[in-house]
Design a protein around this motif. Structure first.
Motif, PDB file in Angstrom:
ATOM      1  N   LEU A 105       0.729  -1.363   0.094  1.00 33.34           N
ATOM      2  CA  LEU A 105       0.096   0.041   0.150  1.00 33.34           C
ATOM      3  C   LEU A 105       0.880   1.228  -0.149  1.00 33.34           C
ATOM      4  O   LEU A 105       0.425   2.218  -0.678  1.00 33.34           O
ATOM      5  CB  LEU A 105      -0.789   0.155   1.249  1.00 33.34           C
ATOM      6  N   MET A 106       1.981   1.173   0.842  1.00 34.17           N
ATOM      7  CA  MET A 106       2.932   2.372   0.874  1.00 34.17           C
ATOM      8  C   MET A 106       3.522   2.687  -0.377  1.00 34.17           C
ATOM      9  O   MET A 106       3.738   3.769  -0.691  1.00 34.17           O
ATOM     10  CB  MET A 106       3.929   1.957   1.937  1.00 34.17           C
ATOM     11  N   VAL A 107       3.988   1.549  -1.169  1.00 32.95           N
ATOM     12  CA  VAL A 107       4.508   1.750  -2.375  1.00 32.95           C
ATOM     13  C   VAL A 107       3.383   2.365  -3.452  1.00 32.95           C
ATOM     14  O   VAL A 107       4.020   3.415  -4.300  1.00 32.95           O
ATOM     15  CB  VAL A 107       5.046   0.334  -3.126  1.00 32.95           C
ATOM     16  N   ILE A 108       2.403   2.151  -3.563  1.00 35.67           N
ATOM     17  CA  ILE A 108       1.359   2.582  -4.187  1.00 35.67           C
ATOM     18  C   ILE A 108       1.063   3.910  -3.857  1.00 35.67           C
ATOM     19  O   ILE A 108       0.634   4.936  -4.793  1.00 35.67           O
ATOM     20  CB  ILE A 108       0.101   1.659  -4.289  1.00 35.67           C
ATOM     21  N   VAL A 109       0.835   4.361  -2.752  1.00 34.02           N
ATOM     22  CA  VAL A 109       0.688   5.715  -2.348  1.00 34.02           C
ATOM     23  C   VAL A 109       1.968   6.649  -2.400  1.00 34.02           C
ATOM     24  O   VAL A 109       1.720   7.738  -3.022  1.00 34.02           O
ATOM     25  CB  VAL A 109       0.436   5.668  -0.706  1.00 34.02           C
ATOM     26  N   SER A 110       3.149   6.217  -2.209  1.00 39.58           N
ATOM     27  CA  SER A 110       4.203   6.809  -2.624  1.00 39.58           C
ATOM     28  C   SER A 110       4.202   7.233  -4.393  1.00 39.58           C
ATOM     29  O   SER A 110       4.556   8.360  -4.711  1.00 39.58           O
ATOM     30  CB  SER A 110       5.446   5.896  -2.600  1.00 39.58           C
ATOM     31  N   ALA A 111       3.730   6.280  -4.983  1.00 43.64           N
ATOM     32  CA  ALA A 111       3.588   6.510  -6.360  1.00 43.64           C
ATOM     33  C   ALA A 111       2.533   7.325  -6.890  1.00 43.64           C
ATOM     34  O   ALA A 111       2.419   7.664  -8.176  1.00 43.64           O
ATOM     35  CB  ALA A 111       3.268   4.986  -7.324  1.00 43.64           C
ATOM     36  N   MET A 112       1.473   7.583  -5.932  1.00 44.62           N
ATOM     37  CA  MET A 112       0.618   8.539  -6.410  1.00 44.62           C
ATOM     38  C   MET A 112       0.804   9.870  -5.498  1.00 44.62           C
ATOM     39  O   MET A 112       0.067  11.033  -6.112  1.00 44.62           O
ATOM     40  CB  MET A 112      -0.657   7.888  -5.758  1.00 44.62           C
ATOM     41  N   ASN A 113       1.858  10.047  -4.836  1.00 41.67           N
ATOM     42  CA  ASN A 113       1.791  11.112  -3.977  1.00 41.67           C
ATOM     43  C   ASN A 113       3.369  11.694  -4.275  1.00 41.67           C
ATOM     44  O   ASN A 113       3.566  13.074  -4.535  1.00 41.67           O
ATOM     45  CB  ASN A 113       1.645  11.109  -2.804  1.00 41.67           C
ATOM     46  N   GLY A 114       4.342  10.955  -3.785  1.00 35.97           N
ATOM     47  CA  GLY A 114       5.742  11.545  -3.735  1.00 35.97           C
ATOM     48  C   GLY A 114       5.927  12.309  -2.449  1.00 35.97           C
ATOM     49  O   GLY A 114       7.166  12.723  -2.504  1.00 35.97           O
ATOM     50  N   LEU A 115       5.294  12.316  -1.556  1.00 37.53           N
ATOM     51  CA  LEU A 115       5.721  12.806  -0.263  1.00 37.53           C
ATOM     52  C   LEU A 115       5.632  11.834   1.027  1.00 37.53           C
ATOM     53  O   LEU A 115       4.574  10.849   1.134  1.00 37.53           O
ATOM     54  CB  LEU A 115       4.651  14.050   0.127  1.00 37.53           C
ATOM     55  N   SER A 116       6.437  11.530   1.734  1.00 34.26           N
ATOM     56  CA  SER A 116       6.362  10.658   2.747  1.00 34.26           C
ATOM     57  C   SER A 116       5.442  11.211   3.907  1.00 34.26           C
ATOM     58  O   SER A 116       4.835  10.032   4.484  1.00 34.26           O
ATOM     59  CB  SER A 116       7.974  10.574   3.622  1.00 34.26           C
ATOM     60  N   VAL A 117       5.289  12.342   4.054  1.00 34.61           N
ATOM     61  CA  VAL A 117       4.149  12.590   5.204  1.00 34.61           C
ATOM     62  C   VAL A 117       2.618  11.918   4.663  1.00 34.61           C
ATOM     63  O   VAL A 117       2.085  11.635   5.500  1.00 34.61           O
ATOM     64  CB  VAL A 117       3.973  14.125   5.173  1.00 34.61           C
ATOM     65  N   ALA A 118       2.447  11.970   3.393  1.00 34.23           N
ATOM     66  CA  ALA A 118       0.954  11.474   2.866  1.00 34.23           C
ATOM     67  C   ALA A 118       1.054  10.068   3.263  1.00 34.23           C
ATOM     68  O   ALA A 118       0.001   9.467   3.902  1.00 34.23           O
ATOM     69  CB  ALA A 118       0.780  11.648   1.420  1.00 34.23           C
ATOM     70  N   ILE A 145       5.091   0.916   9.334  1.00 30.37           N
ATOM     71  CA  ILE A 145       4.458   2.138   9.015  1.00 30.37           C
ATOM     72  C   ILE A 145       5.653   3.132   8.362  1.00 30.37           C
ATOM     73  O   ILE A 145       5.461   3.869   7.627  1.00 30.37           O
ATOM     74  CB  ILE A 145       3.506   2.687  10.064  1.00 30.37           C
ATOM     75  N   GLN A 146       6.265   3.164   9.567  1.00 27.09           N
ATOM     76  CA  GLN A 146       7.625   4.301   9.387  1.00 27.09           C
ATOM     77  C   GLN A 146       8.255   3.939   8.084  1.00 27.09           C
ATOM     78  O   GLN A 146       8.766   4.878   7.457  1.00 27.09           O
ATOM     79  CB  GLN A 146       8.234   4.535  10.439  1.00 27.09           C
ATOM     80  N   ALA A 147       8.906   2.768   8.196  1.00 28.43           N
ATOM     81  CA  ALA A 147       9.977   2.140   6.945  1.00 28.43           C
ATOM     82  C   ALA A 147       8.919   2.439   5.888  1.00 28.43           C
ATOM     83  O   ALA A 147       9.543   2.912   4.548  1.00 28.43           O
ATOM     84  CB  ALA A 147      10.065   0.779   6.913  1.00 28.43           C
ATOM     85  N   GLY A 148       7.754   2.124   5.313  1.00 34.80           N
ATOM     86  CA  GLY A 148       6.793   1.969   4.069  1.00 34.80           C
ATOM     87  C   GLY A 148       6.733   3.758   3.927  1.00 34.80           C
ATOM     88  O   GLY A 148       6.880   3.862   2.653  1.00 34.80           O
ATOM     89  N   SER A 149       6.315   4.379   4.776  1.00 34.08           N
ATOM     90  CA  SER A 149       6.110   5.566   4.538  1.00 34.08           C
ATOM     91  C   SER A 149       7.513   6.459   3.926  1.00 34.08           C
ATOM     92  O   SER A 149       7.309   7.372   3.144  1.00 34.08           O
ATOM     93  CB  SER A 149       5.571   6.582   5.725  1.00 34.08           C
ATOM     94  N   SER A 150       8.581   6.074   4.345  1.00 34.48           N
ATOM     95  CA  SER A 150       9.862   6.634   3.902  1.00 34.48           C
ATOM     96  C   SER A 150      10.052   6.458   2.363  1.00 34.48           C
ATOM     97  O   SER A 150      10.689   7.172   1.833  1.00 34.48           O
ATOM     98  CB  SER A 150      11.110   6.314   4.558  1.00 34.48           C
ATOM     99  N   LEU A 151       9.385   5.587   1.592  1.00 35.22           N
ATOM    100  CA  LEU A 151       9.327   5.428   0.241  1.00 35.22           C
ATOM    101  C   LEU A 151       8.965   6.255  -0.522  1.00 35.22           C
ATOM    102  O   LEU A 151       9.255   6.339  -1.850  1.00 35.22           O
ATOM    103  CB  LEU A 151       8.837   3.978  -0.184  1.00 35.22           C
ATOM    104  N   GLY A 152       8.194   7.159   0.050  1.00 30.05           N
ATOM    105  CA  GLY A 152       7.445   8.331  -0.672  1.00 30.05           C
ATOM    106  C   GLY A 152       8.592   9.418  -1.526  1.00 30.05           C
ATOM    107  O   GLY A 152       8.251   9.989  -2.295  1.00 30.05           O
ATOM    108  N   ILE A 153       9.766   9.281  -0.745  1.00 26.39           N
ATOM    109  CA  ILE A 153      10.784  10.427  -1.117  1.00 26.39           C
ATOM    110  C   ILE A 153      11.719   9.700  -2.395  1.00 26.39           C
ATOM    111  O   ILE A 153      12.672  10.261  -2.786  1.00 26.39           O
ATOM    112  CB  ILE A 153      11.622  11.120  -0.221  1.00 26.39           C
ATOM    113  N   LEU A 154      11.464   8.437  -2.449  1.00 27.37           N
ATOM    114  CA  LEU A 154      12.294   7.715  -3.362  1.00 27.37           C
ATOM    115  C   LEU A 154      11.920   7.228  -4.652  1.00 27.37           C
ATOM    116  O   LEU A 154      12.116   7.508  -5.656  1.00 27.37           O
ATOM    117  CB  LEU A 154      13.210   6.575  -2.882  1.00 27.37           C
ATOM    118  N   ILE A 155      10.443   6.708  -4.516  1.00 29.86           N
ATOM    119  CA  ILE A 155       9.719   5.969  -5.764  1.00 29.86           C
ATOM    120  C   ILE A 155       9.079   7.308  -6.308  1.00 29.86           C
ATOM    121  O   ILE A 155       8.425   8.002  -5.651  1.00 29.86           O
ATOM    122  CB  ILE A 155       8.687   4.981  -5.185  1.00 29.86           C
TER     123      ILE A 155
END
Length: 443
Positions: A105-118, A145-155
């Motif tokens: 889920l976090m990977v997909i959210v990262s691919a939709m947003n680009g921000l770790s906060v989201a 949760i913390q590790a997954g959310s950090s993907l937002g600034i890389l993916i």
């Protein structure tokens, strides 16, 4: 006064203003303009003004508000909730399945947003309560949760890589492609760690009860269809871009329009959702624009002083360090600064010093952008003052204490350090995909 001393005074003044609680763009921009006026007189005003013109003329920057808007539309309209419900049903029968689904889920959210906060907000408010309610170990899932959310600034579409591309004068399309494989590799390592640990310690991630697993196939397919919509948005957006049909900016517009249409089709594009989306998108976009402008002005002053050449001489000639030793020291400094600064602040403070130095050392700036981003991810989760630690503390339920949050991150930090080492030792992990599309992409 020696130019090196002036550069050190500028840097010290900026750090002092940041410590006193001033806004990042205000501290950096004020020091840059003050130094320009003191060094070049009234003509120094032109330096900052020239950077604002450069900012306004940078066409790829149009992607920034588009992707931020897309992420907030999908978040505010609760389309991300549908994804988690889908993962809950399909991954539930597996040990640790919901935690694995949360990473996906976090990977997909990262691919939709680009921000770790989201990603943190969605994970802490949607996934975490469900994981706790189903008997998952609170320390492990807090780390998930913390590790997954950090993907937002890389993916991709990573907003941080957009900023890096602007400051380093590198194509954003190449940076996004460079971040894709390392980001997916890191997510895969997270999944492997969760699966192995839950296999060895089943009580950490129990399977769903029998009654919750016995869901009719028709219901499973309905949930699968609900989750396909946001995935279709992402694949349509990136697919058109990778096929060369749309440029980078056009691709971001496709994503924004598709997300709006999806929210409308679901009947969730209410006046409140619309207002919250526009307000948050405008606020975040303006903040990043001011930060980029301040960073460009600060970097221009440093270039004018020749401070970068002085620092290069200090490391390579005075200390006699080799290129890789300098690179490792630079990464360690990011880890240290990440304990009290966010990724954007670190980038705009250090970029004027490090990016020219990386170029002088003979390293690839696209590759280094990925290294910087992974190091930021690690710094985010490193006690005692990691940025993600306090975000989690603010969003987590009362039973999650600060001690639990600190304990949860160590296994995932070790996994991220492994990923960083792999990208450093094998640069093609980051550079292979950009090389495949070299000259084929627009933007």
């Amino acid at each position: 006064m020696d130019y090196t001393v002036i550069a050190l005074l500028m840097f010290a003044s900026m750090m002092l203003m940041l410590i006193t609680g001033q806004r990042v763009f205000g501290a950096i921009g004020a020091v840059a303009v003050a130094a320009a006026l003191l060094l070049w007189g009234t003509g120094g005003v032109e330096i900052a003004f020239a950077q604002s013109i450069k900012l306004m003329k940078w066409y790829p920057l149009l992607t920034l508000p588009m992707f931020i808007y897309m992420g907030y539309v999908l978040s505010e309209s609760r389309i991300a909730d549908d994804l988690y419900e889908m993962f809950h049903v399909w991954f539930g029968p597996v040990r640790g399945g919901l935690a694995i689904g949360t990473i996906v889920l976090m990977v997909i959210v990262s691919a939709m947003n680009g921000l770790s906060v989201a990603g943190m907000a969605i994970g802490a408010t949607i996934a975490l309560p469900e994981l706790l309610r189903r008997g998952y170990d609170k320390i492990m899932v807090t780390g998930v949760i913390q590790a997954g959310s950090s993907l937002g600034i890389l993916i991709p579409p990573s907003v941080v890589l957009v900023l890096y591309g602007m400051i380093a004068r590198q194509p954003v399309s190449q940076l996004w492609l460079a971040g894709a494989l390392p980001g997916l590799m890191m997510a895969t390592l997270f999944v492997v760690y969760i699966a192995v640990r839950c296999r060895l310690q089943p009580h950490l991630g129990p399977v769903l009860p029998e009654e919750e697993r016995n869901i009719p196939l028709s219901e499973k397919l309905r949930l699968l269809r609900a989750g396909i919509l946001p995935l279709a948005i992402f694949f349509m957006m990136t697919g058109l871009f990778l096929m060369g049909i749309t440029s980078l900016v056009e691709s971001s517009a496709v994503g924004a329009i598709s997300a709006t249409a999806a929210a409308a089709i679901k009947g969730r594009l209410t006046a409140k959702v619309w207002e919250n989306t526009l307000r948050k998108s405008l606020g975040i976009t303006c903040m990043f624009m001011w930060i980029i402008l301040a960073a460009l002005a600060f970097g221009a002053i440093f270039d004018g002083l020749g401070a970068v050449r002085a620092i290069e001489g200090f490391f390579l000639e005075d200390l006699g360090l080799g290129p890789w030793e300098v690179l490792i020291l630079m990464q360690l400094s990011f880890l240290l600064m990440g304990t009290f600064l966010d990724d954007t602040a670190m980038l705009v403070i250090i970029a004027p010093l490090y990016i020219p130095l990386v170029r002088a050392l003979g390293f690839d700036l696209i590759w280094y952008g990925v290294l910087y981003t992974i190091t930021c991810q690690i710094a985010y989760m490193t006690p005692p003052f990691g940025y993600n630690l306090f975000l989690m503390r603010a969003m987590a339920p009362p039973e999650i204490r600060l001690r639990d949050i600190y304990a949860s991150v160590f296994p995932f930090v070790l996994v991220m350090i492994l990923a960083l080492a792999l990208v450093m030792l094998f640069p093609q992990i980051a550079l292979w995909l950009p090389s495949q599309f070299q000259g084929k992409l627009q933007g």
